[in-house]
Design an enzyme around this catalytic site. Structure first.
Site, short mmCIF file in Angstrom:
data_model
loop_
_atom_site.label_atom_id
_atom_site.label_comp_id
_atom_site.label_asym_id
_atom_site.label_seq_id
_atom_site.Cartn_x
_atom_site.Cartn_y
_atom_site.Cartn_z
N PHE A 141 0.81 -1.23 0.00
CA PHE A 141 0.00 0.00 0.00
C PHE A 141 0.84 1.27 0.00
CE2 PHE A 141 0.88 -0.08 4.57
CZ PHE A 141 1.02 1.27 4.86
N GLU A 185 -4.96 -3.84 -1.96
CA GLU A 185 -6.42 -3.62 -1.93
C GLU A 185 -6.77 -2.40 -1.08
OE1 GLU A 185 -4.59 -5.90 -0.60
OE2 GLU A 185 -5.51 -6.96 1.10
N ARG A 186 -5.74 -1.85 -0.35
CA ARG A 186 -6.06 -0.72 0.52
C ARG A 186 -6.07 0.61 -0.22
NH1 ARG A 186 -2.86 -2.04 5.99
NH2 ARG A 186 -1.42 -3.21 4.73
N CYS A 212 9.61 1.80 3.36
CA CYS A 212 10.52 0.71 3.74
C CYS A 212 11.93 1.25 3.92
CB CYS A 212 10.49 -0.39 2.72
SG CYS A 212 11.19 0.13 1.16
N GLU A 247 9.24 -3.99 12.96
CA GLU A 247 9.04 -2.80 12.12
C GLU A 247 7.77 -2.07 12.59
OE1 GLU A 247 7.86 -3.66 8.04
OE2 GLU A 247 9.01 -1.95 7.31
#
Ligand code: NAD
Length: 496
Positions: free
Chosen positions: A148, A175-176, A280, A382
């Site tokens: 996402f 899908e978000r 990330c 994380e």
């Protein structure tokens, strides 16, 4: 309510079992729903790609590159619309969405060099009248599954290069926030891409499992969290597919005693809190060498954070926007709570910001935690939120041991004025992308992107030269055209 469907064989298809809500995270409201593809919808996409492959494979590379060039121009022309879609569904502020799109466009520009990238290797006269060459042929139908947090850029890491190399593609976006990926794929068709060459299926686990189990999919590129990356990699490779699966991260910045602390603070602000820390490559841990550096860093960071602005995506004065969902917000708060319970100092607490007029938005303010230790959950895992943690160690060697001991190895950075220390660090550290006074060392499009350790499963990194190798298969041809009158005798020994 607007529905977000699939793009199969050049047309938008509204097919699916369940629908899933797509939030506007700045408002905390559901404004759209995404159709979740079931097995048969994904199979339609794979079928379309399989049928398109023979003609696309035979299309001259320069023609494929020209379509990519037109696509690049359409991306530029539709910049505002794409950034608006990213903002509405992800919550990214316009300037940040524009940066994401720019990086995506640079990957498309690299793909425009396809004729150069696919030139192959040639050796003349390897023996009398014999020439040999290696060429790079497409794999067939390949799939991409994306996260996402970069809804426009990460798909553009994948299919532009896969397509110019002659493959057909099935993309499964997050899908978000699926809207921008679908819109961008429509632009690819406006640029002249034949139907079926690129297909987009929206959905979740069922769609992904169908891609992994279908024998017509030759390779899978994945970007997302580490547990899912590991599952995708082991499942895909056990079924004979080529796979690259990029996972999560915990990126440390070492702050050396000789560093320009004000510069380090400025760099850390953007790298820790930009995009709400949902990158990330976000720098989420600052490792101070010595308590003096730790104290100075904590004090200056605290005061600089007074000016941080969190708020809705459409106000460009904001530094960052909301996080993606209420569940993710609760998870981030859980990590801050656990750090506090486990003995860390909460210096700036962003757990409950007040954003007037946006009380239902999924906001978390910038959070600074000091005296974090390696056993704490907030360090081991994380967080993926606007949280910077400060750790204190005695030496650069200790800091490097700390970084090397962590399960992730995506990015890291050192702030220093000492060239010798920087050179030692870049040479020895077990991390895939390393910065020297560069907080987010994201490689440019003509290098490749990837971490080490549990940040990447597979051998080849994303985009750039590695992706050309990932999306092609080497074939080596050895050919003899005997000179007139030359006849070879029978040879039973191994050719040499
Ligand atoms: P995620 O792993 O939840 O989802 C990624 C993709 O996998 C989505 O398309 C999702 O639909 C699918 N998926 C989720 N659960 C699945 C399951 N059980 N089975 C099959 N498919 C499944 O990741 P996310 O929350 O969307 O993205 C954030 C994560 O991605 C972070 O961990 C971040 O570090 C990582 N990330 C890594 C990179 C990198 O280059 N290393 C880049 C961006 C994001």
């Amino acid at each position: 309510m607007k529905n977000i469907g699939h793009l199969i064989n050049g047309s938008i298809v509204e097919q699916g079992g369940l629908k899933q809500d797509v939030f506007n995270p700045s408002l905390g409201k559901v404004e759209k729903q995404v159709l979740m593809a079931q097995k048969h919808t994904v199979e339609l996409a794979i079928q379309a790609a399989t049928e398109a492959f023979p003609a696309w494979r035979n299309t001259p590379t320069v023609k494929r590159a020209r379509i990519m060039f037109e696509f690049r121009n359409l991306l530029e022309r539709n910049r505002d619309q794409i950034c608006r879609l990213i903002g509405e569904e992800h919550g990214k502020i316009a300037h940040d969405a524009a940066g994401e799109l720019q990086r995506g466009i640079e990957n498309v520009e690299y793909a425009c060099f396809a004729p150069e990238l696919l030139k192959g290797e040639h050796s003349k006269n390897v023996a009398q009248d014999i020439d040999s060459w290696s060429e790079f042929q497409p794999l067939g139908v390949v799939a991409g599954i994306t996260p996402f947090n970069f809804p426009a850029m990460v798909p553009l890491w994948m299919y532009p290069l896969a397509l110019v190399c002659g493959n057909c593609f099935v993309l499964k976006p997050s899908e978000r926030d699926p809207g921008s990926a679908l819109f961008i794929a429509e632009l690819m068709h406006q640029a002249g891409l034949p139907n079926g060459v690129l297909n987009v299926v929206n959905g979740g686990k069922e769609a992904v499992e169908t891609l992994l189990s279908d024998g017509r999919i030759e390779a899978v590129s994945f970007v997302g969290s580490t547990p899912i990356a590991e599952h995708i990699y082991s499942t895909a490779t056990s079924r004979g597919k080529r796979c690259q699966a990029l996972g999560g991260a915990k990126n440390h910045a070492i702050v050396m005693p000789d560093a320009d602390i004000d510069n380090a603070v400025n760099q850390l602000l953007g790298a820790a809190f930009g995009s709400s820390g949902e990158r990330c490559m976000a720098l989420s841990v600052a490792v101070a060498i010595g308590d003096q550096v730790g104290d100075a860093l904590m004090r200056r960071m605290k005061s600089a954070m007074d000016g941080l602005r969190v708020g809705p995506f459409y106000d460009s004065e904001n530094n960052f926007g909301p996080v993606i969902s209420p569940e993710h917000k609760a998870r981030i708060i859980g990590y801050i709570d656990s750090a506090e319970e486990q003995g860390a100092d909460i210096i700036v607490d962003g757990r409950h910001p007040k954003i007037e007029g946006h009380e239902d938005g999924f906001f978390i303010g910038g959070t600074l935690i000091d005296r974090v230790t390696p056993e704490m959950d907030s360090y081991k895992e994380e967080i993926f939120g606007p949280v910077l943690q400060i750790m204190r160690v005695d030496s650069m060697e200790d800091a490097m041991h700390l970084i090397d001991a962590h399960e992730y190895g995506n990015g890291t950075c050192i702030f220093t004025r000492d060239g010798e220390a920087a050179r030692y660090f870049t040479d020895r550290i077990n991390v895939g992308m390393v910065g020297v006074n560069i907080p987010l060392p994201v490689p440019v499009s003509y290098h490749s992107f990837g971490g080490w350790k549990r940040s990447l499963f597979g051998d080849l990194h994303a985009y750039g030269p590695d992706a050309v190798r990932f999306y092609t298969r080497r074939k080596t041809i050895t050919q003899r055209w005997p000179s007139a009158g030359v006849r070879e005798g029978v040879v039973y020994s191994f050719p040499s």
